[in-house]
Write an enzyme that holds these catalytic residues in place. Structure first.
Site, PDB file in Angstrom:
ATOM      1  N   ARG A 105       0.480  -1.398  -0.044  1.00  0.00           N
ATOM      2  CA  ARG A 105       0.737   0.374  -0.824  1.00  0.00           C
ATOM      3  C   ARG A 105       0.866   0.855  -0.080  1.00  0.00           C
ATOM      4  O   ARG A 105       1.976   0.674   1.006  1.00  0.00           O
ATOM      5  CB  ARG A 105      -1.213   0.422   1.244  1.00  0.00           C
ATOM      6  CG  ARG A 105      -1.688   1.747   1.922  1.00  0.00           C
ATOM      7  CD  ARG A 105      -2.758   1.229   2.672  1.00  0.00           C
ATOM      8  NE  ARG A 105      -3.231   0.703   2.052  1.00  0.00           N
ATOM      9  CZ  ARG A 105      -5.208   0.305   2.535  1.00  0.00           C
ATOM     10  NH1 ARG A 105      -5.791   1.444   3.995  1.00  0.00           N
ATOM     11  NH2 ARG A 105      -5.779  -0.115   1.820  1.00  0.00           N
ATOM     12  N   HIS A 132      -7.229   0.603  -7.088  1.00  0.00           N
ATOM     13  CA  HIS A 132      -7.275  -0.107  -5.507  1.00  0.00           C
ATOM     14  C   HIS A 132      -7.766  -1.438  -5.658  1.00  0.00           C
ATOM     15  O   HIS A 132      -8.836  -1.755  -6.104  1.00  0.00           O
ATOM     16  CB  HIS A 132      -8.212   0.670  -4.154  1.00  0.00           C
ATOM     17  CG  HIS A 132      -8.324  -0.266  -3.125  1.00  0.00           C
ATOM     18  ND1 HIS A 132      -7.967  -0.933  -2.833  1.00  0.00           N
ATOM     19  CD2 HIS A 132      -9.069   0.250  -1.860  1.00  0.00           C
ATOM     20  CE1 HIS A 132      -7.647  -1.487  -1.423  1.00  0.00           C
ATOM     21  NE2 HIS A 132      -8.320  -0.731  -0.939  1.00  0.00           N
ATOM     22  N   GLN A 135     -10.752  -3.888  -3.821  1.00  0.00           N
ATOM     23  CA  GLN A 135     -11.621  -3.413  -3.400  1.00  0.00           C
ATOM     24  C   GLN A 135     -12.665  -4.167  -3.993  1.00  0.00           C
ATOM     25  O   GLN A 135     -13.541  -4.331  -3.766  1.00  0.00           O
ATOM     26  CB  GLN A 135     -11.247  -2.238  -2.764  1.00  0.00           C
ATOM     27  CG  GLN A 135     -12.476  -2.128  -2.194  1.00  0.00           C
ATOM     28  CD  GLN A 135     -13.335  -2.136  -1.079  1.00  0.00           C
ATOM     29  OE1 GLN A 135     -12.032  -2.002  -0.112  1.00  0.00           O
ATOM     30  NE2 GLN A 135     -14.123  -3.027  -0.441  1.00  0.00           N
ATOM     31  N   ASP A 221     -17.220   7.084  -1.934  1.00  0.00           N
ATOM     32  CA  ASP A 221     -15.849   7.055  -1.446  1.00  0.00           C
ATOM     33  C   ASP A 221     -16.011   7.931  -0.704  1.00  0.00           C
ATOM     34  O   ASP A 221     -16.345   9.302  -0.402  1.00  0.00           O
ATOM     35  CB  ASP A 221     -14.914   6.308  -2.305  1.00  0.00           C
ATOM     36  CG  ASP A 221     -13.613   5.755  -1.332  1.00  0.00           C
ATOM     37  OD1 ASP A 221     -13.763   5.862   0.069  1.00  0.00           O
ATOM     38  OD2 ASP A 221     -12.471   6.371  -1.522  1.00  0.00           O
ATOM     39  N   CYS A 261     -16.203   1.567   0.433  1.00  0.00           N
ATOM     40  CA  CYS A 261     -15.145   0.629   0.490  1.00  0.00           C
ATOM     41  C   CYS A 261     -14.629   1.037   1.906  1.00  0.00           C
ATOM     42  O   CYS A 261     -14.173  -0.514   2.787  1.00  0.00           O
ATOM     43  CB  CYS A 261     -14.111   0.921  -0.172  1.00  0.00           C
ATOM     44  SG  CYS A 261     -13.574   2.337   0.450  1.00  0.00           S
ATOM     45  N   ARG A 289     -13.547  -8.982   1.551  1.00  0.00           N
ATOM     46  CA  ARG A 289     -11.937  -8.597   1.048  1.00  0.00           C
ATOM     47  C   ARG A 289     -11.359  -9.950   1.197  1.00  0.00           C
ATOM     48  O   ARG A 289     -10.121 -10.402   0.550  1.00  0.00           O
ATOM     49  CB  ARG A 289     -11.553  -7.284   2.080  1.00  0.00           C
ATOM     50  CG  ARG A 289     -12.035  -5.839   1.701  1.00  0.00           C
ATOM     51  CD  ARG A 289     -11.315  -5.699   0.152  1.00  0.00           C
ATOM     52  NE  ARG A 289      -9.719  -5.610   0.231  1.00  0.00           N
ATOM     53  CZ  ARG A 289      -9.282  -4.506   1.135  1.00  0.00           C
ATOM     54  NH1 ARG A 289     -10.213  -3.286   1.159  1.00  0.00           N
ATOM     55  NH2 ARG A 289      -7.914  -4.209   0.700  1.00  0.00           N
TER      56      ARG A 289
HETATM   57  N1  NVA Z   1     -10.204   6.518  -1.691  1.00  0.00           N
HETATM   58  C1  NVA Z   1      -9.781   6.147  -0.176  1.00  0.00           C
HETATM   59  C2  NVA Z   1     -10.392   4.391   0.038  1.00  0.00           C
HETATM   60  C3  NVA Z   1      -9.868   3.994   1.544  1.00  0.00           C
HETATM   61  C4  NVA Z   1      -9.681   2.769   1.614  1.00  0.00           C
HETATM   62  C5  NVA Z   1      -7.849   6.279   0.016  1.00  0.00           C
HETATM   63  O1  NVA Z   1      -7.246   6.495  -0.633  1.00  0.00           O
HETATM   64  O2  NVA Z   1      -7.948   7.224   1.351  1.00  0.00           O
HETATM   65  N1   CP Z   2     -11.140  -0.445   2.117  1.00  0.00           N
HETATM   66  C1   CP Z   2     -10.061  -0.131   2.869  1.00  0.00           C
HETATM   67  O1   CP Z   2      -8.556  -0.417   2.391  1.00  0.00           O
HETATM   68  O2   CP Z   2      -9.397   0.084   3.982  1.00  0.00           O
HETATM   69  P1   CP Z   2      -8.794  -0.170   5.109  1.00  0.00           P
HETATM   70  O3   CP Z   2      -7.984   1.169   4.760  1.00  0.00           O
HETATM   71  O4   CP Z   2      -8.793  -0.120   6.736  1.00  0.00           O
HETATM   72  O5   CP Z   2      -7.178  -1.053   4.608  1.00  0.00           O
END
Ligand code: NVA
Ligand code: CP
Length: 307
Positions: A105, A132, A135, A221, A261, A289
């Site tokens: 990540r 992502h 997801q 989101d 998500c 997930r």
């Molecule tokens: N779009 C959000 C998703 C978090 C799971 C982010 O990138 O922070």
């Molecule tokens: N939806 C998702 O990826 O959640 P986290 O940021 O908690 O991993």
């Protein structure tokens, strides 16, 4: 050495591979629910690298690898040499000699692409600024569980054209469904950044109510994704009219689902009555997930396994 199969963006998997993954997910989930051990990845090690925070992604990968018989190691920028400027190419060489699969990540997609190019083992995108994919794997599996095939259906995306939105758009091309996108002015889809082949599978709407009209799934989101916190106040103003509320859900198909998500901000991007209401499947979505990523790790490490 043959280069390993990675999952860096959704379109890295073909429709045929996705159909296989969804079938395997169903079986793997059944085994889990029946408390039947399944350890095809005995003795394998997953390394998880986090440059941003996480609850679901860390938990689902770590628990998933454990349940498949392997183990998982957590590395973060804060407590590894990655946070002190070790080149990503060097880190990839070293890490991939000591484990069997890597989940990352991070910020720009370019970072994970460079890591993968120097990795001896499969690399999985656990979220970048652009995508992502894990997801949407879970989201589509959740849709199939509740409603059957997603082919030909309409998904309404309300809000920011962020990593999750881009991934829905890629998935629409691979699996042949449509996305109705509504973003505030200035936050529109960037097809190149989204990694799209064309514009056939999505339509942009200035009015979010119109985007939701007739949709089989409405999803959104947070207004501010990780890494964009400096824009938070401005975004709160810009996105004010892009909340998924009960009124908007009435424009969607009668049996439309709602997904997010997570984590969610109630009364910002979604009204509490929607996310906590009868059309919401967010807890199934979060749980899936785990099951979809177990199928993904099985596939990346062992190829097509038949039950
Ligand atoms: N779009 C959000 C998703 C978090 C799971 C982010 O990138 O922070
Ligand atoms: N939806 C998702 O990826 O959640 P986290 O940021 O908690 O991993």
């Amino acid at each position: 050495m043959q280069s390993p199969k990675h999952f860096l963006q959704f379109k890295d998997l073909s429709r045929n591979e996705l159909d296989h993954l969804f079938e395997r997910t169903r079986w793997i989930k059944q085994q889990f629910k029946a408390y039947k051990p399944y350890h095809p990845l005995f003795d394998r090690t997953l390394v998880m690298i986090f440059e941003k925070q996480s609850t679901r992604t860390r938990l689902s990968f770590e628990a998933g690898m454990h349940q498949l018989g392997g183990s998982a190691i957590f590395l973060s920028t804060r407590d590894s040499q990655l946070g002190r400027g070790e080149p990503v190419e060097d880190a990839a060489q070293v890490i991939s000699r000591m484990c069997d699969i890597v989940m990352i990540r991070t910020f720009e997609q370019d970072i994970i692409e460079r890591f993968a190019a120097h990795s001896r083992v499969p690399v999985v995108n656990g979220l970048t600024n652009e995508y992502h994919p894990c997801q949407i794997l879970a989201d589509i599996y959740t849709y199939i569980e509740h409603r059957g095939p997603i082919q030909g259906k309409t998904v309404a995306w309300i809000g920011d054209s962020n990593n999750v939105c881009n991934t829905w758009l890629q998935a629409a091309e691979v699996l042949d469904f449509n996305v109705h996108v509504s973003t505030p002015p200035g936050y529109e889809v960037e097809p190149e950044r989204a990694g799209l082949y064309g514009t056939d599978h999505y339509e942009e709407f200035s009015d979010p109510m119109e985007a939701a009209r007739g949709a089989h799934l409405v999803t959104t989101d947070v207004w501010t994704s990780m890494g964009f916190e400096a824009e938070n106040e401005e975004r709160k103003r810009d996105f004010e009219d892009w909340q998924v509320d009960v009124e908007m859900m009435k424009h969607a198909a009668r049996d439309a689902l709602f997904m997010h998500c997570l984590p969610a901000h109630r009364e910002e991007e979604v009204e509490a009555a929607v996310i906590d209401g009868p059309q919401s499947v967010v807890w199934d979505e979060a749980e899936n997930r785990l099951h979809t990523q177990k199928a993904l790790m099985e596939y990346l490490l062992l190829g097509k396994v038949n039950a």
